[in-house]
Design a protein around this motif. Structure first.
Motif, short mmCIF file in Angstrom:
data_model
loop_
_atom_site.label_atom_id
_atom_site.label_comp_id
_atom_site.label_asym_id
_atom_site.label_seq_id
_atom_site.Cartn_x
_atom_site.Cartn_y
_atom_site.Cartn_z
N GLN A 170 0.64 -1.63 0.48
CA GLN A 170 -0.32 -0.06 -0.19
C GLN A 170 1.33 0.96 -0.12
O GLN A 170 0.31 2.76 -1.01
CB GLN A 170 -0.76 0.18 0.99
N GLU A 171 2.08 1.23 0.81
CA GLU A 171 2.83 2.57 0.60
C GLU A 171 3.61 3.08 -0.33
O GLU A 171 3.89 4.25 -1.11
CB GLU A 171 4.01 2.58 1.80
N GLU A 172 3.81 0.96 -0.93
CA GLU A 172 4.49 1.94 -2.42
C GLU A 172 3.70 2.12 -3.56
O GLU A 172 3.86 2.87 -4.96
CB GLU A 172 5.45 0.82 -3.00
N LEU A 173 2.35 1.73 -4.10
CA LEU A 173 1.27 2.04 -4.50
C LEU A 173 1.05 3.22 -4.14
O LEU A 173 0.79 4.13 -4.73
CB LEU A 173 0.53 1.00 -4.05
N LYS A 174 0.94 3.82 -2.55
CA LYS A 174 0.70 5.15 -2.10
C LYS A 174 1.90 6.20 -2.78
O LYS A 174 1.91 7.00 -3.48
CB LYS A 174 0.77 5.55 -0.71
N GLN A 175 2.83 6.37 -3.29
CA GLN A 175 4.03 6.37 -3.37
C GLN A 175 4.44 6.46 -5.08
O GLN A 175 4.11 7.46 -5.30
CB GLN A 175 5.68 6.07 -3.32
N SER A 176 3.91 5.72 -5.51
CA SER A 176 4.15 5.75 -7.01
C SER A 176 2.42 6.33 -8.00
O SER A 176 3.08 6.94 -8.37
CB SER A 176 3.47 4.13 -7.87
N LYS A 228 3.64 10.24 -8.00
CA LYS A 228 4.86 10.12 -8.99
C LYS A 228 3.93 10.49 -9.93
O LYS A 228 4.35 10.98 -11.19
CB LYS A 228 5.61 9.91 -8.35
N ASP A 229 2.79 9.77 -10.14
CA ASP A 229 2.43 9.60 -11.54
C ASP A 229 1.44 11.00 -11.87
O ASP A 229 0.79 10.94 -11.16
CB ASP A 229 1.24 7.63 -11.09
N PHE A 230 0.92 11.12 -12.83
CA PHE A 230 0.47 12.44 -13.69
C PHE A 230 -0.44 12.13 -13.31
O PHE A 230 -1.27 13.53 -13.01
CB PHE A 230 1.06 11.91 -15.23
#
Length: 80
Positions: free
Chosen positions: A16-22, A25-27
Protein backbone atom coordinates in the motif's frame (compact mmCIF):
# COMPACT_ATOMS: atom_id res chain seq x y z
CA UNK A 1 0.17 -19.51 12.16
CA UNK A 2 0.26 -16.16 13.89
CA UNK A 3 3.70 -15.47 12.49
CA UNK A 4 2.44 -15.98 8.92
CA UNK A 5 -0.41 -13.50 9.49
CA UNK A 6 2.03 -10.81 10.64
CA UNK A 7 4.19 -11.30 7.56
CA UNK A 8 1.17 -11.00 5.28
CA UNK A 9 0.03 -7.87 7.06
CA UNK A 10 3.49 -6.27 6.73
CA UNK A 11 3.63 -7.18 3.05
CA UNK A 12 0.20 -5.61 2.52
CA UNK A 13 1.30 -2.42 4.30
CA UNK A 14 4.47 -2.20 2.21
CA UNK A 15 2.45 -2.77 -0.94
CA UNK A 16 0.00 0.00 0.00
CA UNK A 17 2.88 2.41 0.76
CA UNK A 18 4.57 1.65 -2.56
CA UNK A 19 1.27 2.07 -4.36
CA UNK A 20 0.70 5.44 -2.69
CA UNK A 21 4.23 6.60 -3.58
CA UNK A 22 3.84 5.56 -7.20
CA UNK A 23 0.45 7.26 -7.41
CA UNK A 24 1.95 10.47 -6.01
CA UNK A 25 4.53 10.42 -8.79
CA UNK A 26 2.09 9.40 -11.50
CA UNK A 27 0.67 12.10 -13.77
CA UNK A 28 -2.96 10.99 -13.71
CA UNK A 29 -3.17 10.57 -9.92
CA UNK A 30 -1.48 13.81 -8.84
CA UNK A 31 -3.69 16.79 -9.71
CA UNK A 32 -1.11 19.35 -8.56
CA UNK A 33 1.79 18.11 -10.66
CA UNK A 34 -0.41 17.46 -13.69
CA UNK A 35 -1.96 20.94 -13.61
CA UNK A 36 1.47 22.52 -13.22
CA UNK A 37 2.79 20.47 -16.15
CA UNK A 38 -0.19 21.42 -18.34
CA UNK A 39 0.19 25.10 -17.43
CA UNK A 40 3.84 25.14 -18.47
CA UNK A 41 3.06 23.14 -21.60
CA UNK A 42 0.34 25.60 -22.68
CA UNK A 43 2.58 28.56 -21.82
CA UNK A 44 5.48 27.13 -23.86
CA UNK A 45 3.24 26.35 -26.85
CA UNK A 46 1.70 29.82 -26.77
CA UNK A 47 5.14 31.42 -26.62
CA UNK A 48 6.51 29.27 -29.46
CA UNK A 49 3.50 29.84 -31.73
CA UNK A 50 3.63 33.60 -31.09
CA UNK A 51 7.36 33.75 -31.73
CA UNK A 52 7.02 31.61 -34.85
CA UNK A 53 4.22 33.79 -36.20
CA UNK A 54 6.18 36.99 -35.59
CA UNK A 55 9.26 35.49 -37.21
CA UNK A 56 7.24 34.40 -40.24
CA UNK A 57 5.69 37.85 -40.57
CA UNK A 58 9.13 39.44 -40.29
CA UNK A 59 10.73 37.25 -42.96
CA UNK A 60 7.76 37.25 -45.37
CA UNK A 61 6.56 40.81 -44.87
CA UNK A 62 4.69 42.69 -47.57
CA UNK A 63 6.94 44.46 -50.03
CA UNK A 64 5.67 47.59 -51.70
CA UNK A 65 5.34 47.20 -55.44
CA UNK A 66 6.73 49.91 -57.68
CA UNK A 67 3.57 51.36 -59.21
CA UNK A 68 3.63 53.94 -62.00
CA UNK A 69 1.21 56.77 -61.37
CA UNK A 70 -0.02 59.20 -63.98
CA UNK A 71 1.42 62.65 -63.43
CA UNK A 72 -2.00 64.26 -63.67
CA UNK A 73 -3.24 62.36 -60.59
CA UNK A 74 -0.43 63.39 -58.21
CA UNK A 75 -0.96 65.68 -55.19
CA UNK A 76 0.54 68.49 -57.23
CA UNK A 77 -0.52 67.46 -60.72
CA UNK A 78 1.60 68.14 -63.78
CA UNK A 79 -0.26 68.92 -66.92
CA UNK A 80 1.05 68.87 -70.46
Amino acid sequence: MEHNFDVEQIKEQEYQEELKQSQNKDFKFSWVSSSRFLFYLVYACLFLFTWGGCYRLYTKHFEKPNVTVQESTLYTPKYK
